[in-house]
Write an enzyme that holds these catalytic residues in place. Sequence first.
Site: not given
Length: 149
Positions: A30, A86, A93-95
């Site tokens: 977001i 993180g 989570h991987l950006h």
Amino acid sequence: MSTLFSKIIDGEIPGRFVWSDEVCVTFATIAPITDGHMLVVPRAEVEEYTTADDELLAHLSVVAKRIGAAQQRAYGAPRAAVMVAGFEVAHLHLHVLPAWDENALRFDNARPDLPAEQLDAATEQVRAALRENGHGANVPPEMSSPALG
């Protein structure tokens, strides 16, 4: 207690999904740094990168590669970048984001105030590129659903 990401995966909180399989999902952040910025998130609530098992990390890496290739196709970016931070959510989570240079890859470049229409359009571009790259079976039928296609 469920993490924010588990609530998104379970449909309790809305998400913009581009990928779904038995192990992980990918949805739009977001607060994207660049248009098309996605998060690759395991379905299991693994707290951080260094505690994840090797098999899970290998799978997330392959999915991140596919997402990155779709971002390059969708945006004409010379690179796809992957970052693990993180700190904002205690759920691995991987950006993954299209990148033009290293200077742009800073979280202080995040844009948390983009209109929903712009986030939706960016998500659809990545979904379309995933289909074009031969990964349509993993693109959920609805952007708002993590169900398998």
